[in-house]
Design an enzyme around this catalytic site. Structure first.
Site, PDB file in Angstrom:
ATOM      1  N   LEU A  48       0.866  -1.180   0.000  1.00  0.00           N
ATOM      2  CA  LEU A  48       0.000   0.000   0.000  1.00  0.00           C
ATOM      3  C   LEU A  48       0.903   1.229   0.000  1.00  0.00           C
ATOM      4  O   LEU A  48       1.831   1.322   0.820  1.00  0.00           O
ATOM      5  CB  LEU A  48      -0.876   0.033   1.264  1.00  0.00           C
ATOM      6  CG  LEU A  48      -2.272  -0.588   1.219  1.00  0.00           C
ATOM      7  CD1 LEU A  48      -2.970  -0.367   2.549  1.00  0.00           C
ATOM      8  CD2 LEU A  48      -3.114  -0.025   0.092  1.00  0.00           C
ATOM      9  N   ASP A  49       0.642   2.161  -0.906  1.00  0.00           N
ATOM     10  CA  ASP A  49       1.428   3.390  -0.948  1.00  0.00           C
ATOM     11  C   ASP A  49       1.323   4.143   0.376  1.00  0.00           C
ATOM     12  O   ASP A  49       0.311   4.023   1.084  1.00  0.00           O
ATOM     13  CB  ASP A  49       0.938   4.300  -2.081  1.00  0.00           C
ATOM     14  CG  ASP A  49       1.158   3.684  -3.460  1.00  0.00           C
ATOM     15  OD1 ASP A  49       2.065   2.844  -3.601  1.00  0.00           O
ATOM     16  OD2 ASP A  49       0.413   4.051  -4.387  1.00  0.00           O
TER      17      ASP A  49
END
Length: 310
Positions: A48-49
């Protein structure tokens, strides 16, 4: 001859379904969880960024062997697209590369969505983990290179417009398969609508087979550091883990006895008998006394182990 080093940490296994906060990297999150649990091994099932929040499944110990099964699962994201600007990263982090004063109506947005449902062709963002000639695309992009990333097929099972709170933004929910870039969806929406767009908010709410209710906020875990007694603290943390087998719930399941478990752990096949026994399966898992023993293949009346668990 020197003795092999013992791995540091506890040989604990299981899944922690972390609710990752914004501005916290996935690698950073794994390191934090590994430290909190004093675990020998840890890994996550899908980056996940930092600007994204939500579900980050983290595997501890032997559960890391089941990461590929979660990586391949369906995912659900809620995301916000801001219209009027395309950015280098296709999210808030990047510099503006294109802009427009045009804004789409709600009906115009709804009209384009059917074209993004099903198996579609998608070009990953310039800032992505895709490898180009052995190098990550985001490393090349940071050096100022504009590379041609080939398109690939991804699966979009469901795409819903949730709301248009104002002329500049729209909220969506998407259920998609492995390898889908939500940032690329926002970019392509904006281009098709002629107004440009980028992701300004992103939250992952589901990674098969784990539900949103299983998520544990990072703050809840950090709060347990206040427990001075280490055994008590670790017991409280361990109570939040999900059994390793949960990652394999989509596979056929065999319940075996202790003798069969011993054979599998030695790398030997076992006979699969019974009226309801699977005839042929490329992958299945076997448990004994509720514990995961092996992942393997069923064929010709045998279960042949491919991965064995301690």
């Amino acid at each position: 001859m020197s003795k092999p080093r013992k791995p540091k940490g506890r040989p604990i296994s299981g899944w922690l379904i972390l609710d990752k906060p914004v501005d916290f990297g996935s690698t950073e999150a794994v390191s934090k969880i590994k430290w909190l649990y004093k675990a020998q091994k840890a890994g996550h099932a899908g980056t996940l960024d930092p600007l994204a929040s939500g579900m980050l499944p983290i595997a501890l110990g032997d559960a890391t062997k089941t990461v590929p099964y979660v990586m391949d699962g369906r995912k659900v994201y809620e995301f916000t697209v801001s219209w009027g600007e395309e950015r280098a990263t296709d999210d808030l982090e990047g510099e503006v590369t294109e802009s427009s004063d045009k804004r789409p109506s709600e009906q115009q947005i709804r009209d384009i969505l059917p074209g993004y449902i099903g198996t579609i062709s998608q070009v990953p963002p310039q800032f992505s983990a895709i490898k180009i000639s052995g190098e990550r695309a985001y490393d090349l992009a940071r050096e100022g290179e504009v590379v041609e990333i080939p398109s690939r097929e991804v699966d979009i099972f469901r795409l819903t417009l949730l709301a248009c709170p104002d002329a500049n933004t729209a909220h969506f929910e998407v259920e998609c398969g492995k390898g889908t870039y939500v940032r690329a969806l926002a970019r392509d929406f904006g281009r098709e609508l002629g107004c440009y767009g980028h992701v300004s908010g992103l939250r992952r709410t589901f990674v098969a087979p784990f539900s949103e209710e299983a998520m544990v906020p990072l703050a809840n875990l950090v709060a347990l550091e206040a427990i001075e007694d280490m055994d008590e603290r670790l017991a409280a943390l361990d109570a939040l883990l999900i059994d390793t087998c949960e990652a394999l719930s989509a596979l056929p399941h065999l319940v075996i006895n202790d003798d069969q478990a011993h054979r599998l752990k030695m790398g030997n096949p076992i006979l699969v008998r019974g009226r309801d026994a699977p005839v042929a399966e490329s992958e299945a898992y076997a448990t004994a006394r509720g514990r995961l023993i092996a992942i393997g293949e069923i064929g010709q009346g045998e279960f042949r182990p491919k991965r064995v668990f301690g």
